[in-house]
Design a protein around this motif. Structure first.
Motif, PDB file in Angstrom:
ATOM      1  N   GLN A  35      95.963  20.558  66.620  1.00 38.63           N
ATOM      2  CA  GLN A  35      97.308  20.480  67.207  1.00 38.63           C
ATOM      3  C   GLN A  35      98.048  19.252  66.684  1.00 38.63           C
ATOM      4  OE1 GLN A  35      98.452  22.528  69.975  1.00 38.63           O
ATOM      5  NE2 GLN A  35      96.682  23.797  69.431  1.00 38.63           N
ATOM      6  N   CYS A  36      99.376  19.364  66.699  1.00 38.52           N
ATOM      7  CA  CYS A  36     100.180  18.199  66.337  1.00 38.52           C
ATOM      8  C   CYS A  36     100.063  17.146  67.434  1.00 38.52           C
ATOM      9  CB  CYS A  36     101.630  18.612  66.153  1.00 38.52           C
ATOM     10  SG  CYS A  36     102.663  17.272  65.537  1.00 38.52           S
ATOM     11  N   THR A  37     100.021  15.877  67.039  1.00 42.37           N
ATOM     12  CA  THR A  37      99.893  14.811  68.039  1.00 42.37           C
ATOM     13  C   THR A  37     101.157  14.640  68.883  1.00 42.37           C
ATOM     14  OG1 THR A  37     100.462  13.204  66.318  1.00 42.37           O
ATOM     15  CG2 THR A  37      98.120  13.474  66.816  1.00 42.37           C
ATOM     16  N   CYS A  38     102.229  15.345  68.548  1.00 43.03           N
ATOM     17  CA  CYS A  38     103.420  15.287  69.424  1.00 43.03           C
ATOM     18  C   CYS A  38     103.182  16.115  70.675  1.00 43.03           C
ATOM     19  CB  CYS A  38     104.673  15.761  68.676  1.00 43.03           C
ATOM     20  SG  CYS A  38     104.766  17.539  68.402  1.00 43.03           S
ATOM     21  N   LYS A  39     102.118  16.943  70.637  1.00 41.25           N
ATOM     22  CA  LYS A  39     101.702  17.747  71.790  1.00 41.25           C
ATOM     23  C   LYS A  39     102.783  18.723  72.259  1.00 41.25           C
ATOM     24  CE  LYS A  39      97.991  14.952  73.494  1.00 41.25           C
ATOM     25  NZ  LYS A  39      98.020  13.630  72.817  1.00 41.25           N
TER      26      LYS A  39
ATOM     27  N   SER B 214     105.005  22.413  70.849  1.00 39.18           N
ATOM     28  CA  SER B 214     104.883  23.438  69.815  1.00 39.18           C
ATOM     29  C   SER B 214     105.990  23.182  68.805  1.00 39.18           C
ATOM     30  CB  SER B 214     104.988  24.829  70.419  1.00 39.18           C
ATOM     31  OG  SER B 214     106.206  24.959  71.098  1.00 39.18           O
ATOM     32  N   CYS B 215     105.742  22.212  67.924  1.00 40.77           N
ATOM     33  CA  CYS B 215     106.783  21.792  66.997  1.00 40.77           C
ATOM     34  C   CYS B 215     106.749  22.672  65.749  1.00 40.77           C
ATOM     35  CB  CYS B 215     106.609  20.326  66.632  1.00 40.77           C
ATOM     36  SG  CYS B 215     105.131  20.000  65.684  1.00 40.77           S
ATOM     37  N   GLY B 216     107.777  22.584  64.967  1.00 41.89           N
ATOM     38  CA  GLY B 216     107.890  23.422  63.779  1.00 41.89           C
ATOM     39  C   GLY B 216     107.122  22.916  62.574  1.00 41.89           C
ATOM     40  N   SER B 217     106.715  21.641  62.578  1.00 38.07           N
ATOM     41  CA  SER B 217     106.001  21.138  61.404  1.00 38.07           C
ATOM     42  C   SER B 217     104.858  20.220  61.801  1.00 38.07           C
ATOM     43  CB  SER B 217     106.965  20.418  60.452  1.00 38.07           C
ATOM     44  OG  SER B 217     107.578  19.335  61.106  1.00 38.07           O
ATOM     45  N   PRO B 218     103.787  20.841  62.314  1.00 38.18           N
ATOM     46  CA  PRO B 218     102.659  20.050  62.823  1.00 38.18           C
ATOM     47  C   PRO B 218     102.131  19.033  61.805  1.00 38.18           C
ATOM     48  CG  PRO B 218     102.300  22.412  63.146  1.00 38.18           C
ATOM     49  CD  PRO B 218     103.545  22.276  62.364  1.00 38.18           C
ATOM     50  N   GLY B 219     102.035  17.789  62.260  1.00 37.55           N
ATOM     51  CA  GLY B 219     101.461  16.745  61.419  1.00 37.55           C
ATOM     52  C   GLY B 219     102.358  16.282  60.290  1.00 37.55           C
ATOM     53  N   LYS B 220     103.595  16.776  60.283  1.00 39.44           N
ATOM     54  CA  LYS B 220     104.458  16.447  59.144  1.00 39.44           C
ATOM     55  C   LYS B 220     105.753  15.769  59.565  1.00 39.44           C
ATOM     56  CE  LYS B 220     103.022  20.072  55.934  1.00 39.44           C
ATOM     57  NZ  LYS B 220     103.496  21.233  55.184  1.00 39.44           N
ATOM     58  N   HIS B 221     105.981  15.652  60.868  1.00 39.80           N
ATOM     59  CA  HIS B 221     107.285  15.083  61.246  1.00 39.80           C
ATOM     60  C   HIS B 221     107.151  13.631  61.683  1.00 39.80           C
ATOM     61  CE1 HIS B 221     106.876  15.829  65.703  1.00 39.80           C
ATOM     62  NE2 HIS B 221     106.022  16.725  65.254  1.00 39.80           N
ATOM     63  N   PRO B 222     108.223  12.870  61.522  1.00 39.59           N
ATOM     64  CA  PRO B 222     108.169  11.420  61.748  1.00 39.59           C
ATOM     65  C   PRO B 222     107.786  11.056  63.175  1.00 39.59           C
ATOM     66  CG  PRO B 222     110.178  12.012  60.591  1.00 39.59           C
ATOM     67  CD  PRO B 222     109.537  13.291  60.992  1.00 39.59           C
TER      68      PRO B 222
HETATM   69 ZN   LIG Z   1     104.636  17.880  66.188  1.00 36.11          ZN
END
Ligand SMILES: [Zn+2]
Length: 275
Positions: free
Chosen positions: A30-34, A36-44
């Motif tokens: 999962q993305c650490t933003c926790k 459901s983002c559009g670019s897991p692991g890739k956004h600032p």
């Molecule tokens: Zn994210």
């Protein structure tokens, strides 16, 4: 425990003068933003994202100590002195397009190259003014230039893989090459739209307003024409509404919106490299 991301971020910024900033990472798939983002692991991870990119070691230390798991973003363009070809093999295989190019124009020079976590490649070339971001230079090949960034080793990809430098293509070991002129010409040239030629008088007739029978196909045609020319979506809505006012009778507002949304969706898919 050694903080590998911090260490790498410091090496890129201090030894190569690359402008770096922290990106979200992947944890348990999962993305650490926790969200459901559009670019897991890739956004600032910082508020101003790319605009925060820096070579300032104090700032970099602060970020990667606060968030030790952060992926590493590097600003492309003048800030770091390079631009990147981003070749993807999922969906459409960009490596096929690249091979066709190099078969035709000749081999690319040895340069810094990364294997992305998604089994793609980042090929780095010396900065040239005027190179910005471009999606679908060719199917499966994007350009990251001014205003863009790439994730670099040892960032984690959603696939679970780690971004890594190609053997003997590590930026601390070899220099970033100058792109060949044919590639620069391609990258600098605005992407040619491939409009379907309409018979003479088609647009004129359409702009005079359409009666009930032809409104749907006319609206589809006009929206498609505008989207293919990269007109701002909000402007397209406005133009379509003005146009609709000339129709006799006008399309229902809701019907018009459905047509615009449907064409927008198709155009988005096309720009992403669908058709
Ligand atoms: Zn994210």
């Amino acid at each position: 425990m050694e903080n590998a991301n911090l260490k790498a971020a410091i090496a890129y910024s201090q030894r190569l003068q690359w402008a770096v900033f922290p990106l979200h990472s992947i944890e348990g798939g999962q993305c650490t933003c926790k969200r459901s983002c559009g670019s897991p692991g890739k956004h600032p991870r910082t508020q101003n994202g790319l605009k925060d990119a820096t070579t300032n070691v104090v700032v970099i230390e602060k970020w990667f100590t606060m968030w030790p798991d952060s992926n590493i973003g590097v600003a492309t363009g003048v800030a770091s002195g390079f631009w990147a070809l981003d070749v993807d093999r999922h969906g459409v295989n960009g490596f096929e397009a690249l091979e066709q190019l190099t078969d035709h124009f000749g081999k690319l020079p040895d340069t810094v190259e990364a294997i992305t976590g998604g089994d793609g490649s980042h090929l780095l070339f010396k900065h040239h003014e005027g190179i910005g971001n471009k999606a679908d230079l060719l199917p499966g090949i994007d350009v990251r230039g001014e205003g863009g960034y790439i994730a670099v080793s040892p960032s984690k990809h959603q696939s679970g893989k780690i971004y890594s430098w190609e053997l003997s293509s590590h930026p601390l070991e070899i220099n970033i090459a100058e792109a060949p002129q044919w590639l620069l010409n391609m990258v600098n040239k605005p992407k040619a739209a491939t409009p379907v030629k309409q018979p003479t008088g088609h647009w004129q007739m359409l702009m005079n307003g359409i009666s009930e029978g032809g409104r749907n196909s006319a609206a589809t045609s006009l929206a498609g024409h505008l989207f293919r020319r990269y007109v701002e979506p909000s402007l397209i809505v406005e133009i379509m509404q003005l146009w609709n006012g000339r129709n006799d009778p006008p399309l229902e507002q809701r019907e018009l919106e459905i047509i615009i949304n449907s064409i927008a969706g198709k155009e988005l898919a096309r720009r992403k490299g669908g058709k």
